[in-house]
Design an enzyme around this catalytic site. Structure first.
Site, PDB file in Angstrom:
ATOM      1  N   LEU A 430       0.835  -1.197   0.000  1.00  0.00           N
ATOM      2  CA  LEU A 430       0.000   0.000   0.000  1.00  0.00           C
ATOM      3  C   LEU A 430       0.865   1.240   0.000  1.00  0.00           C
ATOM      4  O   LEU A 430       0.504   2.277  -0.533  1.00  0.00           O
ATOM      5  CB  LEU A 430      -0.880   0.022   1.257  1.00  0.00           C
ATOM      6  N   GLY A 431       2.010   1.132   0.645  1.00  0.00           N
ATOM      7  CA  GLY A 431       2.881   2.294   0.724  1.00  0.00           C
ATOM      8  C   GLY A 431       4.172   1.950   1.408  1.00  0.00           C
ATOM      9  O   GLY A 431       4.278   0.933   2.091  1.00  0.00           O
ATOM     10  N   GLY A 433       6.716   3.708   3.908  1.00  0.00           N
ATOM     11  CA  GLY A 433       7.009   4.853   4.762  1.00  0.00           C
ATOM     12  C   GLY A 433       8.483   4.857   5.090  1.00  0.00           C
ATOM     13  O   GLY A 433       9.238   4.001   4.633  1.00  0.00           O
ATOM     14  N   GLY A 434       8.868   5.844   5.863  1.00  0.00           N
ATOM     15  CA  GLY A 434      10.257   5.898   6.281  1.00  0.00           C
ATOM     16  C   GLY A 434      10.577   4.739   7.191  1.00  0.00           C
ATOM     17  O   GLY A 434      11.726   4.325   7.321  1.00  0.00           O
ATOM     18  N   GLY A 436       8.799   1.637   7.335  1.00  0.00           N
ATOM     19  CA  GLY A 436       8.465   0.281   6.969  1.00  0.00           C
ATOM     20  C   GLY A 436       7.565   0.241   5.754  1.00  0.00           C
ATOM     21  O   GLY A 436       7.167   1.265   5.220  1.00  0.00           O
ATOM     22  N   VAL A 438       4.007  -0.931   4.108  1.00  0.00           N
ATOM     23  CA  VAL A 438       2.652  -1.245   4.550  1.00  0.00           C
ATOM     24  C   VAL A 438       1.979  -2.106   3.491  1.00  0.00           C
ATOM     25  O   VAL A 438       1.985  -1.763   2.310  1.00  0.00           O
ATOM     26  CB  VAL A 438       1.843   0.043   4.796  1.00  0.00           C
ATOM     27  N   LYS A 452       1.966  -3.313   8.760  1.00  0.00           N
ATOM     28  CA  LYS A 452       3.213  -2.574   8.571  1.00  0.00           C
ATOM     29  C   LYS A 452       4.379  -3.433   9.019  1.00  0.00           C
ATOM     30  O   LYS A 452       4.403  -3.968  10.112  1.00  0.00           O
ATOM     31  CB  LYS A 452       3.178  -1.282   9.378  1.00  0.00           C
ATOM     32  N   ASP A 549       6.154  13.745  13.158  1.00  0.00           N
ATOM     33  CA  ASP A 549       6.288  13.685  11.702  1.00  0.00           C
ATOM     34  C   ASP A 549       4.930  13.977  11.046  1.00  0.00           C
ATOM     35  O   ASP A 549       4.413  13.187  10.276  1.00  0.00           O
ATOM     36  CB  ASP A 549       6.824  12.314  11.285  1.00  0.00           C
TER      37      ASP A 549
END
Ligand SMILES: *[C@@H]1O[C@H](CO)[C@@H](O)[C@H](O)[C@H]1NC(C)=O
Ligand SMILES: *[C@@H]1O[C@H](CO)[C@@H](O)[C@H](O)[C@H]1NC(C)=O
Length: 734
Positions: A430-431, A433-434, A436, A438, A452, A549
């Protein structure tokens, strides 16, 4: 006068008779329940445990021994049998005694020398031959066997010769030596050795070529006996150890034995009765966790396992308890303390604040004392120590919380999550991130979740995971993404969240091909909801939680475009102690609080700054950092501040916003953003104030006559009304 002595005599006679009757009726003295203190417990090097003993009153019936001190070393033997005792084992219920091997030596004329040595263990006595003995015949040719009391054959074997030129491995398997097993329950042994008549069986070559001068036969402890070729040239007598099993033979079983408390042999409280495998009767053992002599009152003593690290390994904190022991990982770690390196630093999951590493309170205190002694009262050092204390207290707090929230959490297994994500299929990402990757996961019960997983687990990242887990566990807010559970089975822990269907706010605002209309009301609502969630975190009861963040990519949108703040990987529990300390700068370029860059101190006002940028993004539909524009326009923040100063902030607002929003509301928003972006944190409003402001602007905007907020999915159902809006907005773009 004469009658009186007669009467006295009569009385005396009656009394004597009564006494005699009483003496006859009295039961025989019970078997000595315990030996007196003066009993001898050693004969030479051999320890004599009760029920064995030397001298009257020192042993249970049948277990008498004699120690003859005229020998050096003194010789211990069984009373009445005079077999010399080698050792006594309580735990195994064994006594080993010497037995002389039977010997048959032939000289050239066929004259036989040597003798047979039998062994009788009596009837009803404690001893029987253990099946750990083997009947063994050495020499060749040799047919050895033995008989029992009535003279019947019990067991035997034949050993033959091979020429030495074709020798085999030296073992007792029938060449020069043979063995046979013996049955249980034997109390009598009488061996016989037979030579082989010349030429019988026609194989005189085999039998005669290497015949040994002597043949032997004996019962022997199979663990002790190792055959070697020196036996084949032997001509002397020798003795070997033979194992005797002993037990309390009457009564024949435990249930009968327990019925008579005076004769029951297992006198220690922490003892157990077990029936013997060899013959009738029972023996006693200390229960697990105890050792000692079960035949004595109080004889079984608790084992202090902590002092026996070889047998009861413990690499953590060992605490002895009656009958057992506890081996736990030191404070701050968990895992299996009974295996080496079994304890793992808990900080992967709980000690987010880099709490005292790998030590128990005790070790920490010891270190603290050393510190104190070495460094005295120097203030600087003291501050460091205090800081460590703070960290430790924080850590304790965290682990307590960890325990309390564990119950509500679902702990998923690795298999659950592998199945849910189709083995972490790339398609499911799905994405990234910084902190991990997801994945979208579908659990067994068909619920869709977001999972995640850290890319690589270094200490920093594990700490981030732990932080996020802890923080989310404490938050229950409709605008904060819900953590459903986690999976700790793996090296890299995984977190399971509710699945938020509509992606990130960043995506919603900026992604190409997503240039749908976003109503001003929707923007205002998303802003107000996100601000509300952040304000809620900042005002969280005991320890304020700082997001660390805040950015549009960390605000998710659900089916109804409700904002859900996510990604707490960089979050901090704000230290409520005066000793704040520097942490690594985290966060995202374009959103970073300039003050934070200088002081390295994350404050609630850092989140306010970052949120100011999110507001700008929402209302300008521009990215926080614009790389394709002229240099001075790259930072959205400085662009806006500049525009504000020059009174032309309108220029950078999104056209749609300009069309829909009331001018006074836009001014208020611009002013709010300016405050949020103040260089000094003190001049920025609190998150709560931001949230309240946005809420009130929202109410104000809703009083606007024609732009009632409609969620995009509702719009499809309300075509008539929204067509107008479309038309108007399309015009606005042109
Ligand atoms: C000890 O052994 C010696 C020699 O065999 C024997 O004469 C003596 O009677 C033994 N003593 C006891 C107390 O049995
Ligand atoms: C056995 O046989 C050998 C030679 O074959 C002979 O010398 C020996 O006398 C015989 N012994 C007996 C007891 O018969």
């Amino acid at each position: 006068m004469a009658a009186k002595p007669a009467l006295l005599l009569l009385l005396l006679l009656i009394m004597l008779q009564l006494a005699a009757a009483a003496a006859a009726a009295a039961p025989p003295p019970p078997p000595s329940p315990s030996p007196s203190l003066s009993c001898r417990t050693k004969c030479g090097e051999i320890t004599i445990p009760y029920p064995f003993g030397i001298g009257t009153g020192c042993y249970r019936e049948g277990f008498g021994l004699i120690c003859n001190d005229t020998y050096t070393p003194p010789r211990l033997s069984i009373l009445n049998f005079e077999y010399e005792v080698i050792d006594i084992s309580l735990a195994r219920g064994e006594v080993r005694v010497y037995l002389e091997a039977s010997r048959a030596c032939y000289n050239k004329t066929g004259y036989r020398q040597g003798g047979n040595h039998y062994m009788s263990l009596g009837g009803g006595d404690p001893y029987l031959f253990s099946t750990r003995n083997k009947f063994t015949a050495v020499g060749c040719p040799n047919h050895g066997y033995f008989v029992d009391g009535p003279g019947y054959y019990v067991s035997g074997c034949v050993s033959i010769c091979r020429p030495s030129t074709s020798s085999l491995d030296v073992s007792c398997t029938g060449v020069g030596c043979c063995q046979s097993s013996i049955p249980a329950g034997l109390n009598f042994y009488e061996p016989y050795l037979l030579g082989m008549p010349n030429g019988s069986n026609g194989g005189d070559y085999i039998f005669q070529a290497n015949s040994t001068p002597c043949s032997y036969g004996f019962l022997v402890d199979e663990d002790w006996f190792r055959f070697n070729t020196s036996y084949l040239s032997m001509t002397q007598d020798f003795s070997v150890p033979v194992v005797l099993d002993w037990a309390i033979r009457t009564p024949a079983n435990c249930s009968a034995a327990k019925r008579n408390a005076t004769t029951y042999a297992c006198r220690s409280a922490d003892s157990l009765c077990s029936e013997t495998q060899n013959g009738p009767g029972y023996s006693c053992n200390c229960t697990t966790g105890y050792r000692g002599n079960p035949y004595l009152i109080g004889g079984c003593k608790d084992i202090d396992e902590c002092k026996l690290k070889d047998k009861y390994p413990c690499y953590g904190v060992c605490t002895n308890i009656l009958g057992s022991y506890n081996c736990t990982c030191p404070l701050g770690t968990d895992g299996d303390a009974t295996t080496k390196n079994g304890c793992r630093k808990k900080d992967k999951f709980t000690l987010a604040l880099k709490v005292v590493t790998g030590g128990s309170i005790g070790i920490f205190l010891a270190a603290f004392m050393c510190f104190w002694a070495y460094l005295g009262m120097q203030k600087r050092k003291l501050i460091r120590i205090k800081q460590k204390f703070f960290e430790q207290n924080g850590g304790l707090l965290l682990s307590q919380r960890m325990n309390s929230f564990k119950a509500e959490f679902k702990i998923y297994t690795k298999e659950d999550l592998e199945k849910a994500t189709n083995n972490f299929d790339k398609e499911r990402i799905l994405g990234r991130g910084g902190h991990g990757i997801v994945y979208k996961g579908i659990l067994e019960d068909k619920t869709i979740v977001a999972i995640k997983r850290s890319k690589l687990m270094d200490d920093n990242q594990s700490t981030e995971f732990a932080t996020e887990m802890l923080i989310l566990s404490q938050i229950n807010h409709r605008n904060v993404v819900k953590l459903l559970g986690c999976c700790l089975e793996v090296e890299v822990p995984m977190l399971v969240y509710e699945f938020i269907s509509n992606g990130t706010l960043y995506h919603y605002i900026h992604e190409k091909g997503n240039e749908s209309i976003i109503l001003f009301d929707t923007r205002l609502r998303i802003a107000a909801e996100s601000a509300g969630a952040l304000a809620y975190m900042h005002s969280s009861a005991s320890t304020p939680i700082l997001h660390g963040d805040v950015k549009s990519a960390n605000i998710l949108l659900d089916d109804n475009f409700t904002a859900k703040v996510s990604d707490f990987g960089a979050s901090k529990l704000a230290p409520n102690d005066e000793f704040q300390f520097a942490t690594l700068v985290q966060g995202t370029c374009g959103y970073l609080d300039p003050e934070y860059l200088i002081t390295c101190q994350l404050t609630d006002k850092s989140d306010v700054y970052s949120f100011g940028i999110v507001l700008l993004e929402l209302f300008t539909r521009k990215k926080a950092l614009i790389f394709d524009g002229p240099e001075e326009d790259r930072s959205l923040a400085s662009c806006f501040v500049m525009a504000m100063k020059e009174g032309r902030y309108h220029e950078i607002l999104d056209n749609q916003v300009k069309d829909e929003a009331r001018i006074e509301i836009l001014e208020e928003i611009a002013e709010l953003v300016m405050q949020c972006l103040s260089m000094s944190g003190d001049e920025r409003p609190k998150m709560k104030e931001v949230a309240e402001k946005l809420e009130s602007l929202r109410r104000l905007q809703q009083q606007h006559p024609w732009t009632q907020e409609h969620y995009p999915d509702e719009m499809e159902n309300l075509l008539g009304e929204s067509r107008q809006v479309h038309a108007k907005i399309t015009n606005g773009y042109q």
